[in-house]
Every structure is written in structure tokens, then in C-alpha cells.
Design a protein around this motif. Sequence first.
Motif, PDB file in Angstrom:
ATOM      1  N   ILE A 101    -102.530  17.870  83.406  1.00 41.04           N
ATOM      2  CA  ILE A 101    -101.449  17.777  82.421  1.00 41.04           C
ATOM      3  C   ILE A 101    -102.025  17.563  81.030  1.00 41.04           C
ATOM      4  O   ILE A 101    -101.659  18.239  80.069  1.00 41.04           O
ATOM      5  CB  ILE A 101    -100.480  16.637  82.779  1.00 41.04           C
ATOM      6  N   LEU A 102    -102.971  16.625  80.940  1.00 40.88           N
ATOM      7  CA  LEU A 102    -103.511  16.299  79.622  1.00 40.88           C
ATOM      8  C   LEU A 102    -104.193  17.516  79.006  1.00 40.88           C
ATOM      9  O   LEU A 102    -103.980  17.823  77.824  1.00 40.88           O
ATOM     10  CB  LEU A 102    -104.478  15.121  79.727  1.00 40.88           C
ATOM     11  N   ALA A 103    -104.999  18.227  79.796  1.00 40.12           N
ATOM     12  CA  ALA A 103    -105.713  19.390  79.262  1.00 40.12           C
ATOM     13  C   ALA A 103    -104.721  20.424  78.740  1.00 40.12           C
ATOM     14  O   ALA A 103    -104.857  20.923  77.611  1.00 40.12           O
ATOM     15  CB  ALA A 103    -106.593  19.991  80.341  1.00 40.12           C
ATOM     16  N   ALA A 104    -103.703  20.718  79.559  1.00 39.40           N
ATOM     17  CA  ALA A 104    -102.717  21.712  79.147  1.00 39.40           C
ATOM     18  C   ALA A 104    -101.970  21.247  77.898  1.00 39.40           C
ATOM     19  O   ALA A 104    -101.753  22.015  76.962  1.00 39.40           O
ATOM     20  CB  ALA A 104    -101.739  21.972  80.285  1.00 39.40           C
ATOM     21  N   GLN A 105    -101.610  19.965  77.885  1.00 40.02           N
ATOM     22  CA  GLN A 105    -100.866  19.438  76.738  1.00 40.02           C
ATOM     23  C   GLN A 105    -101.684  19.559  75.460  1.00 40.02           C
ATOM     24  O   GLN A 105    -101.168  19.961  74.420  1.00 40.02           O
ATOM     25  CB  GLN A 105    -100.524  17.967  76.970  1.00 40.02           C
ATOM     26  N   LEU A 106    -102.971  19.207  75.545  1.00 32.60           N
ATOM     27  CA  LEU A 106    -103.794  19.231  74.336  1.00 32.60           C
ATOM     28  C   LEU A 106    -103.867  20.643  73.773  1.00 32.60           C
ATOM     29  O   LEU A 106    -103.682  20.851  72.571  1.00 32.60           O
ATOM     30  CB  LEU A 106    -105.200  18.699  74.643  1.00 32.60           C
ATOM     31  N   VAL A 107    -104.110  21.631  74.634  1.00 33.08           N
ATOM     32  CA  VAL A 107    -104.224  23.005  74.148  1.00 33.08           C
ATOM     33  C   VAL A 107    -102.886  23.489  73.599  1.00 33.08           C
ATOM     34  O   VAL A 107    -102.789  23.947  72.451  1.00 33.08           O
ATOM     35  CB  VAL A 107    -104.703  23.926  75.289  1.00 33.08           C
ATOM     36  N   LEU A 108    -101.840  23.377  74.403  1.00 28.57           N
ATOM     37  CA  LEU A 108    -100.536  23.923  74.012  1.00 28.57           C
ATOM     38  C   LEU A 108     -99.988  23.245  72.766  1.00 28.57           C
ATOM     39  O   LEU A 108     -99.523  23.906  71.838  1.00 28.57           O
ATOM     40  CB  LEU A 108     -99.537  23.771  75.159  1.00 28.57           C
ATOM     41  N   CYS A 109    -100.057  21.916  72.751  1.00 29.78           N
ATOM     42  CA  CYS A 109     -99.471  21.194  71.630  1.00 29.78           C
ATOM     43  C   CYS A 109    -100.254  21.433  70.354  1.00 29.78           C
ATOM     44  O   CYS A 109     -99.686  21.522  69.269  1.00 29.78           O
ATOM     45  CB  CYS A 109     -99.394  19.696  71.933  1.00 29.78           C
ATOM     46  N   THR A 110    -101.591  21.563  70.464  1.00 32.63           N
ATOM     47  CA  THR A 110    -102.388  21.827  69.276  1.00 32.63           C
ATOM     48  C   THR A 110    -101.987  23.153  68.661  1.00 32.63           C
ATOM     49  O   THR A 110    -101.729  23.243  67.448  1.00 32.63           O
ATOM     50  CB  THR A 110    -103.885  21.856  69.652  1.00 32.63           C
ATOM     51  N   LEU A 111    -101.908  24.195  69.492  1.00 32.94           N
ATOM     52  CA  LEU A 111    -101.562  25.517  68.971  1.00 32.94           C
ATOM     53  C   LEU A 111    -100.161  25.519  68.366  1.00 32.94           C
ATOM     54  O   LEU A 111     -99.957  26.002  67.253  1.00 32.94           O
ATOM     55  CB  LEU A 111    -101.660  26.560  70.094  1.00 32.94           C
ATOM     56  N   ALA A 112     -99.213  24.939  69.100  1.00 29.38           N
ATOM     57  CA  ALA A 112     -97.839  24.946  68.609  1.00 29.38           C
ATOM     58  C   ALA A 112     -97.718  24.125  67.327  1.00 29.38           C
ATOM     59  O   ALA A 112     -97.072  24.543  66.364  1.00 29.38           O
ATOM     60  CB  ALA A 112     -96.903  24.406  69.681  1.00 29.38           C
ATOM     61  N   ALA A 113     -98.373  22.965  67.303  1.00 29.61           N
ATOM     62  CA  ALA A 113     -98.275  22.104  66.137  1.00 29.61           C
ATOM     63  C   ALA A 113     -98.886  22.784  64.913  1.00 29.61           C
ATOM     64  O   ALA A 113     -98.361  22.695  63.802  1.00 29.61           O
ATOM     65  CB  ALA A 113     -98.988  20.778  66.405  1.00 29.61           C
ATOM     66  N   TYR A 114     -99.978  23.482  65.125  1.00 26.44           N
ATOM     67  CA  TYR A 114    -100.636  24.204  64.034  1.00 26.44           C
ATOM     68  C   TYR A 114     -99.690  25.261  63.468  1.00 26.44           C
ATOM     69  O   TYR A 114     -99.531  25.386  62.244  1.00 26.44           O
ATOM     70  CB  TYR A 114    -101.918  24.850  64.569  1.00 26.44           C
ATOM     71  N   ALA A 115     -99.041  25.984  64.358  1.00 25.77           N
ATOM     72  CA  ALA A 115     -98.105  27.013  63.914  1.00 25.77           C
ATOM     73  C   ALA A 115     -96.968  26.401  63.104  1.00 25.77           C
ATOM     74  O   ALA A 115     -96.615  26.880  62.031  1.00 25.77           O
ATOM     75  CB  ALA A 115     -97.553  27.777  65.112  1.00 25.77           C
ATOM     76  N   PHE A 116     -96.431  25.272  63.602  1.00 26.12           N
ATOM     77  CA  PHE A 116     -95.308  24.653  62.892  1.00 26.12           C
ATOM     78  C   PHE A 116     -95.742  24.034  61.575  1.00 26.12           C
ATOM     79  O   PHE A 116     -94.977  23.974  60.628  1.00 26.12           O
ATOM     80  CB  PHE A 116     -94.665  23.571  63.770  1.00 26.12           C
ATOM     81  N   ALA A 117     -96.977  23.562  61.505  1.00 23.78           N
ATOM     82  CA  ALA A 117     -97.408  22.848  60.313  1.00 23.78           C
ATOM     83  C   ALA A 117     -97.846  23.793  59.207  1.00 23.78           C
ATOM     84  O   ALA A 117     -97.642  23.525  58.029  1.00 23.78           O
ATOM     85  CB  ALA A 117     -98.547  21.889  60.662  1.00 23.78           C
ATOM     86  N   ARG A 118     -98.465  24.910  59.563  1.00 22.26           N
ATOM     87  CA  ARG A 118     -99.130  25.693  58.530  1.00 22.26           C
ATOM     88  C   ARG A 118     -98.695  27.141  58.398  1.00 22.26           C
ATOM     89  O   ARG A 118     -99.151  27.834  57.499  1.00 22.26           O
ATOM     90  CB  ARG A 118    -100.648  25.659  58.772  1.00 22.26           C
ATOM     91  N   PHE A 119     -97.869  27.638  59.291  1.00 23.51           N
ATOM     92  CA  PHE A 119     -97.476  29.032  59.169  1.00 23.51           C
ATOM     93  C   PHE A 119     -95.996  29.136  58.862  1.00 23.51           C
ATOM     94  O   PHE A 119     -95.199  28.361  59.368  1.00 23.51           O
ATOM     95  CB  PHE A 119     -97.793  29.810  60.449  1.00 23.51           C
ATOM     96  N   ASP A 120     -95.671  30.111  57.997  1.00 16.45           N
ATOM     97  CA  ASP A 120     -94.269  30.374  57.718  1.00 16.45           C
ATOM     98  C   ASP A 120     -93.833  31.532  58.575  1.00 16.45           C
ATOM     99  O   ASP A 120     -94.393  32.625  58.484  1.00 16.45           O
ATOM    100  CB  ASP A 120     -94.097  30.754  56.232  1.00 16.45           C
ATOM    101  N   PHE A 121     -92.897  31.296  59.446  1.00 17.67           N
ATOM    102  CA  PHE A 121     -92.363  32.446  60.182  1.00 17.67           C
ATOM    103  C   PHE A 121     -90.860  32.274  60.277  1.00 17.67           C
ATOM    104  O   PHE A 121     -90.318  31.189  60.065  1.00 17.67           O
ATOM    105  CB  PHE A 121     -93.007  32.598  61.559  1.00 17.67           C
ATOM    106  N   ARG A 122     -90.191  33.373  60.562  1.00 20.92           N
ATOM    107  CA  ARG A 122     -88.745  33.354  60.562  1.00 20.92           C
ATOM    108  C   ARG A 122     -88.234  32.437  61.663  1.00 20.92           C
ATOM    109  O   ARG A 122     -88.764  32.448  62.770  1.00 20.92           O
ATOM    110  CB  ARG A 122     -88.198  34.777  60.737  1.00 20.92           C
ATOM    111  N   GLY A 123     -87.251  31.632  61.354  1.00 23.62           N
ATOM    112  CA  GLY A 123     -86.667  30.758  62.368  1.00 23.62           C
ATOM    113  C   GLY A 123     -87.531  29.562  62.717  1.00 23.62           C
ATOM    114  O   GLY A 123     -87.342  28.947  63.752  1.00 23.62           O
ATOM    115  N   ARG A 124     -88.485  29.224  61.859  1.00 20.09           N
ATOM    116  CA  ARG A 124     -89.384  28.128  62.199  1.00 20.09           C
ATOM    117  C   ARG A 124     -88.638  26.811  62.358  1.00 20.09           C
ATOM    118  O   ARG A 124     -88.842  26.080  63.313  1.00 20.09           O
ATOM    119  CB  ARG A 124     -90.465  27.975  61.122  1.00 20.09           C
ATOM    120  N   ASP A 125     -87.745  26.533  61.401  1.00 22.27           N
ATOM    121  CA  ASP A 125     -87.060  25.243  61.461  1.00 22.27           C
ATOM    122  C   ASP A 125     -86.128  25.142  62.662  1.00 22.27           C
ATOM    123  O   ASP A 125     -86.054  24.098  63.297  1.00 22.27           O
ATOM    124  CB  ASP A 125     -86.288  25.009  60.154  1.00 22.27           C
ATOM    125  N   VAL A 126     -85.472  26.246  62.965  1.00 28.48           N
ATOM    126  CA  VAL A 126     -84.606  26.252  64.145  1.00 28.48           C
ATOM    127  C   VAL A 126     -85.449  26.035  65.396  1.00 28.48           C
ATOM    128  O   VAL A 126     -85.122  25.222  66.263  1.00 28.48           O
ATOM    129  CB  VAL A 126     -83.831  27.584  64.257  1.00 28.48           C
TER     130      VAL A 126
END
Lengths: 278, 267
Positions: free
Chosen positions: B73-98
Amino acid sequence: MLPAAVLLVTFTHFPTAATLYHSFFSTAKPTRPSVWVGLDNYRSMAEDPVFWQVLGNNIWYALATIPLSIVLAILMAIWVNGKIPGRGLLRLSFFTPTVLPMIAVANIWLFFYTPGYGLLEQITRLFGLPSHNWLGSRSTALPCLIVVTVWKEAGFFMIFYLAALQSMSPSLHEAATLMGAGRWYFFRRVTFPLLMPTTLFVLVNAVINSFRLVDHIIVMTKGGPDNATSLLLYYIYDVGFKFWDAGYAAALTLVLLVVLAAFALGQFLVLERRVHYQ
Amino acid sequence: MRTRALETAGAWLLGFLWALPLAYAVWTAFHPAAFSTHFVPTAPLTMENFAKAWAAAPFARYFLNTILLVTMILAAQLVLCTLAAYAFARFDFRGRDVAFMLVLVQLMIMPDVLIVENYRTMSRLGILDTLTAIGLPYMASAFGIFLLRQTFKTVPKELDEAARVEGAGALEVLWKVYVPLARPVYVAYALVSVSYHWNNFLWPLIVTNSVNSRPLTVGLQIFSSGDQGVDWSIITAATLMTSGPLLIAFLLFQRQFVQSFMRAGIR
């Protein structure tokens, strides 16, 4: 990003929608498949006395555990933040329940409450009180579980208050002392308002936990006696995985989801405005 | 001064009450059954209860299951959450806030509540009674995404840009700039996640039904509700054994634990 989205949708959003959908169907039986029954599941819920009892239990449980654990958490945090002898030991003692599994803790408490020779009975006997089956009687079973929950959670919440207290400026206290403010006055007018954001956070957690955590019920009472300690999620577990009534369980889950969503909305709409940010 | 003394006494009383159940369990587990309810200082110490409990149920297998589960669980969480968090923090894409709001829904509606539907999904996937089934609903953790997003947002944009000027790709920037800077948050998240899943009970209870996939918590429950009679010495020994590793880790790294929980809570 994509895998996370897929998993979230599969295990949070899809089940939420599917719960709604399935709550309109009857449960499949070997003799007949699941059919559309409209609001039948909800109608039988309204007529199910156990459901109302369980809902009532859960409300009492929430109303008791939430304020009690928050008040104790604040008290603990203030104590271990100040200069009290044996501070490290106290902190350890308060926080340890948090890292133990609820199920293990429940086993220990079960022993504690055992009629005849449990520790509680031994203590009450010292005072000459008659023997009492704490978990076996309707009036004391739920309070016993409430005690376990408060014991488990207060130390966890204490951590957040401790963090907030440590970030408060000491000059506030000096100023108040100069003005001759008493400790209670200082707490009421300065400390408590400054702790408001923490209280909000803790409150939300406490609410979620009071509807989410049923491990100790499975171990200690299995919802009994006479459903006196059954909480909503435990009832869902019972209906869904003991009687395999998936349709009714879905309807019950929806009630739980509505309760949680209502709290989420309430948090955003009402509390957010009142919370005092620095 | 008198209120001070009174308060100290109160604090100690509360601390004593809080430690009492655990102390009681330790007493019972380390003494012969005859002394489980008699508190005589001269009672002989014994490890026999632990040996009996260990022999009475496949705890070795349960330990292995829990360790595998928590690691997975921890391994999967670290990878998935890192990628998703990076996308939410630094990329502008349509519907990001939603999309982000939809992620936050999970903070309120946790997988524990959706047991009925998730069970249906698992049986459709044909993976009931496996460790994957226990872990899957928790892998995309909204809490992890949220925590890491907040952290990544505090990373100065200049650092990001400097790395890109040097020719680093998006993933390289993430790995070389963001991840190292967020190390304390990762440690905090890992501790919280491990203790959560080590202790998790209801969902594993539902999806597992064999020794091969049962984690410790479920194993303990089956052990203590089985036909052991009411031999409390052995049950408390088993109880302490299952929470032992976490408890010892906590006692050794008390400060880190407390700080991690604090860090995870301030959001």
C-alpha cells in the motif's frame, strides 16, 4: 495522475453512485434475480425499528464521544505543554493508545470489563458495590464503548492541540499576565479562540470517526445486547455480510453517505466563516 | 499554588488511567494464568503465554501478510500520490479545480464506509481473499495527494525553472527537485499510513477468508473469538504480540511519530 484517477473513481465515486443505484433493487436470491423495487428498501428502512434504534445509538455515541474527547484533548495538551513534573511520561501515556490497533485495544478493554474477575469488577468490589455485567446490560454497554473510544482518540487529538499551542507566541501570555488576567480568563479569551482552526479540524475528524470506526463493536459486543450498541456502519456490516441483503445494505449506506455529506457541507458553509484565522 | 498542585495531581490521575489498560495487559501477558487477576509483586514472570499463543494460530503467516500489505500500500501510495500531487500543484489543465474537489471527496467518504459496493467490485474482479483486494481501495489516497500538493506548492518556482533551463524533463524535475525537498512530509505520511493499515480491520475482515491473505488484526480477532476458552493470559499475549512491532517502533522513535502526526494534521 491517470492511475490515481482510475483508482479514485473505481473505489470512491463509482461505489457512491452504485450505492444509490443498487438501493433501488431487491437482493438477488437463488430463486429470483434482483429486480427494480423503487423505494421499497427505503420504505422497509422507515419501518425497521432496528434502523431507528441504531441511528439513535450513533447520534448518542457521536454526541458523547466528540465533546468528551475534544475537551480532554485540550486539557491534556495544555498540561503537557506547560511545566508539569513528569511531562514526557504523561505525553507517552496519553498518546500510546493512538498507535495501538483498535481491535487489540478492544480485546484489552473486554478483559477489563469482564464480569466477575475483570479489573473494573475488582475495583468496584473494593468499594463493596454489587457485581455488574457492564457490557451485557443495555444501559451500560454503550457508555462502556464510549469510554473506550474517548480513551483511544483523546491522545490523538491532543497532538494537534499541542502543535497549535506550541506555535502560539509566548508574549501573548506575558501581556495577559501584566494585565492581571487570570488563567481561566486567558484561556477563554485568548487560547481558545486561537485554537479554533485546530478545533474545526479535530471536530471534522471526530465526526468522521464516530461514523466510521466500528472495530471495537465487532470485538466487544457484536452490537448487542438487543442492538443497544449497534452503530450505523456496524448495522450495514451485519445486513450486508451476515444476512447478505445487499439491497437494504445499499440503502443504509446511502443514509450514512448523506450524513457525512451533510457534515461536509455544514463545515464549509457555517463553520468556515466563524473560525478565527490569524 | 494549591490549584497548581491539584492540577498536577489531576494530570497524573488521567495519565495513570490512560496507561492502566495497557499496564494491565502487560501484567497478564507476562505472568502465569493463575496470577492474571491477582496482583502480587512476587508473581513469577513467564514468556509461556507468548509461546502458547504463537503455537495456537499461524501468526507467522499473519505477520508476513501484514508486512506485505503495508509495504504494498505504502509503495503504491507514494508513487500515485506524488504524481497526482505534482500534476495538481504545477500543471494547468482543464477542470483541474473540479478534479481536485473530486479527490477531496474521499477525505469525507473513506473506503471504509463503502464496504458493500467495494466488495461487489472485488468479487467482479475475481480477487476476493487476496492482499491486493485489501490494499486496492486505499492506494489512491486523497489525504496523500492533498498533503503532497500543499508541500509541492511551497517549492519556489525558480528552482523548477532553473532545472528546466538545464534541460531536465518534467519527471526529472519532480524526482530531483520536489521529492528531496518534501522528504520530511514523506516520512510523516509513511508513518501515518503504516500505522493506519497495520491497524485496519473491518475491510480486511470482509474481503479475506483464508490464512493466506488474513492480516494480523483479523487473525487476532479470529484467534481470540475462537474456542480458546477464556484464557485471558494467552489472548492478551497475542494482543500485545500483534501490536508489538508498532508499539516498539513508537517507543523508540517517539519524537518522530508525534511530529509526523502533527505535520500530517496541520493542513
